[in-house]
Write a protein that holds these residues in place. Structure first.
Motif, mmCIF file in Angstrom:
data_model
loop_
_atom_site.group_PDB
_atom_site.id
_atom_site.type_symbol
_atom_site.label_atom_id
_atom_site.label_comp_id
_atom_site.label_asym_id
_atom_site.label_seq_id
_atom_site.Cartn_x
_atom_site.Cartn_y
_atom_site.Cartn_z
ATOM 1 N N CYS A 94 -6.475 -3.337 -4.317
ATOM 2 C CA CYS A 94 -6.460 -2.317 -4.712
ATOM 3 C C CYS A 94 -4.906 -2.001 -5.437
ATOM 4 O O CYS A 94 -4.171 -2.352 -4.790
ATOM 5 C CB CYS A 94 -6.748 -1.095 -3.628
ATOM 6 S SG CYS A 94 -8.437 -1.253 -3.114
ATOM 7 N N LYS A 95 -4.878 -0.860 -6.468
ATOM 8 C CA LYS A 95 -3.680 -0.542 -6.650
ATOM 9 C C LYS A 95 -3.102 0.174 -5.488
ATOM 10 O O LYS A 95 -3.639 0.789 -4.863
ATOM 11 C CB LYS A 95 -3.821 0.110 -8.088
ATOM 12 C CG LYS A 95 -4.155 -0.253 -9.180
ATOM 13 C CD LYS A 95 -4.122 0.372 -10.336
ATOM 14 C CE LYS A 95 -4.554 -0.316 -11.579
ATOM 15 N NZ LYS A 95 -4.767 0.880 -12.811
ATOM 16 N N SER A 96 -1.655 0.170 -5.315
ATOM 17 C CA SER A 96 -1.151 0.823 -4.374
ATOM 18 C C SER A 96 -1.153 2.475 -4.607
ATOM 19 O O SER A 96 -1.074 2.868 -5.823
ATOM 20 C CB SER A 96 0.428 0.422 -4.335
ATOM 21 O OG SER A 96 1.180 0.960 -3.273
ATOM 22 N N PRO A 97 -1.412 3.127 -3.430
ATOM 23 C CA PRO A 97 -1.189 4.691 -3.620
ATOM 24 C C PRO A 97 0.132 4.938 -3.686
ATOM 25 O O PRO A 97 1.088 4.173 -3.341
ATOM 26 C CB PRO A 97 -1.827 4.926 -2.336
ATOM 27 C CG PRO A 97 -1.624 3.864 -1.212
ATOM 28 C CD PRO A 97 -1.559 2.592 -2.078
ATOM 29 N N ILE A 98 0.311 6.025 -4.247
ATOM 30 C CA ILE A 98 1.579 6.916 -4.316
ATOM 31 C C ILE A 98 1.893 7.788 -3.155
ATOM 32 O O ILE A 98 1.158 8.282 -2.798
ATOM 33 C CB ILE A 98 1.666 7.765 -5.753
ATOM 34 C CG1 ILE A 98 1.417 6.750 -6.960
ATOM 35 C CG2 ILE A 98 3.237 8.271 -5.691
ATOM 36 C CD1 ILE A 98 1.538 7.779 -8.212
ATOM 37 N N SER A 99 3.149 7.197 -2.529
ATOM 38 C CA SER A 99 3.528 7.881 -1.374
ATOM 39 C C SER A 99 4.016 9.354 -1.654
ATOM 40 O O SER A 99 4.162 9.743 -2.819
ATOM 41 C CB SER A 99 4.703 7.184 -0.728
ATOM 42 O OG SER A 99 5.891 7.601 -1.568
ATOM 43 N N TRP A 104 5.925 3.766 -4.786
ATOM 44 C CA TRP A 104 4.670 2.992 -4.956
ATOM 45 C C TRP A 104 5.136 1.335 -5.142
ATOM 46 O O TRP A 104 6.276 1.115 -5.598
ATOM 47 C CB TRP A 104 3.769 3.389 -6.012
ATOM 48 C CG TRP A 104 4.429 3.172 -7.325
ATOM 49 C CD1 TRP A 104 4.891 4.148 -7.860
ATOM 50 C CD2 TRP A 104 4.168 2.352 -8.406
ATOM 51 N NE1 TRP A 104 5.588 3.934 -9.161
ATOM 52 C CE2 TRP A 104 4.906 2.833 -9.602
ATOM 53 C CE3 TRP A 104 3.416 0.987 -8.298
ATOM 54 C CZ2 TRP A 104 4.855 1.967 -10.741
ATOM 55 C CZ3 TRP A 104 3.416 0.402 -9.623
ATOM 56 C CH2 TRP A 104 4.274 0.783 -10.480
ATOM 57 N N THR A 105 4.232 0.400 -4.883
ATOM 58 C CA THR A 105 4.295 -0.924 -5.081
ATOM 59 C C THR A 105 3.264 -1.358 -6.142
ATOM 60 O O THR A 105 2.277 -0.559 -6.183
ATOM 61 C CB THR A 105 4.007 -1.831 -3.696
ATOM 62 O OG1 THR A 105 2.893 -1.321 -3.060
ATOM 63 C CG2 THR A 105 5.402 -1.486 -2.766
ATOM 64 N N ASN A 138 10.727 2.085 -9.097
ATOM 65 C CA ASN A 138 9.613 3.201 -8.872
ATOM 66 C C ASN A 138 9.861 4.001 -7.464
ATOM 67 O O ASN A 138 8.970 4.439 -6.931
ATOM 68 C CB ASN A 138 8.185 2.803 -8.853
ATOM 69 C CG ASN A 138 7.965 1.838 -9.929
ATOM 70 O OD1 ASN A 138 8.006 2.445 -11.239
ATOM 71 N ND2 ASN A 138 7.372 0.628 -9.996
ATOM 72 N N GLY A 139 11.188 3.904 -6.891
ATOM 73 C CA GLY A 139 11.551 4.589 -5.807
ATOM 74 C C GLY A 139 10.997 4.210 -4.584
ATOM 75 O O GLY A 139 11.279 4.798 -3.291
ATOM 76 N N ASN A 140 10.650 2.835 -4.281
ATOM 77 C CA ASN A 140 10.061 2.298 -3.408
ATOM 78 C C ASN A 140 11.175 1.243 -2.818
ATOM 79 O O ASN A 140 11.059 -0.009 -3.518
ATOM 80 C CB ASN A 140 8.791 1.913 -3.280
ATOM 81 C CG ASN A 140 8.463 1.240 -2.007
ATOM 82 O OD1 ASN A 140 9.316 1.054 -1.119
ATOM 83 N ND2 ASN A 140 6.923 0.907 -1.828
#
Length: 167
Positions: A94-99, A104-105, A138-140
């Motif tokens: 699955c694509k990673s969800p956005i926190s 996100w990853t 992406n902030g992760n």
């Protein structure tokens, strides 16, 4: 098609293996909990790659489940998620969800499928040899950078975006 389920950690932290084993038994699937200690892993997250590689030769596909993943619908058949994948598809996630913070990853590595084929085994081996680089894209700030040398196609699976690597 033979599908094997595997989860694990060293040391074990949760009791999700009970949930995973009950699901596997209800669906006639093999299940293994891997609590082995693997030496020289870049991070504890690489344990999942070793656990999948340890059993992949016995199955057509292997499904990895993180320790914090639980089955909630025991009537749902996970084999349907990969049964119709063409032979060139060897990895499905699955694509990673956005926190909530917007991070996100690239993919959610907590639950994924790998086909027992040269490309599937090579992806796992190559991932183990990727240098440990931290990504802040992406902030992760906690994601490990990973760029497989494979083409990908996107599709939808149960209304969740997926990423499939193909040969």
């Amino acid at each position: 098609m033979r599908l094997g389920l595997v989860s694990g950690a060293h040391p074990p932290k949760l009791r999700s293996h009970i949930n995973h084993r009950v699901y596997a038994e209800l669906h006639g699937l093999d299940y293994e909990y891997d609590a082995r200690r693997y030496e020289n892993l870049q991070t504890p997250h690489f344990h999942k790659l070793m656990a999948v590689l340890a059993i992949i030769e016995s199955y057509d596909w292997v499904m990895w489940l993180d320790e914090d993943a639980f089955f909630t619908d025991f009537s749902f058949d996970v084999t349907g998620l990969i049964r119709s994948e063409p032979a060139e598809v060897f990895f499905v996630a699955c694509k990673s969800p956005i926190s909530p913070q917007g991070g996100w990853t690239f993919l959610n590595s907590g639950v994924f499928f790998v086909r027992n084929c040269t490309s599937g085994r090579k992806l796992l081996s190559d991932a183990l040899s990727v240098p440990n680089r931290r990504s802040t894209r992406n902030g992760n700030r906690n994601s490990t950078a990973f760029s497989p040398e494979a083409s990908r196609r996107t599709s939808s699976m149960c209304c969740i975006g997926t990423i499939c690597w193909t040969t």
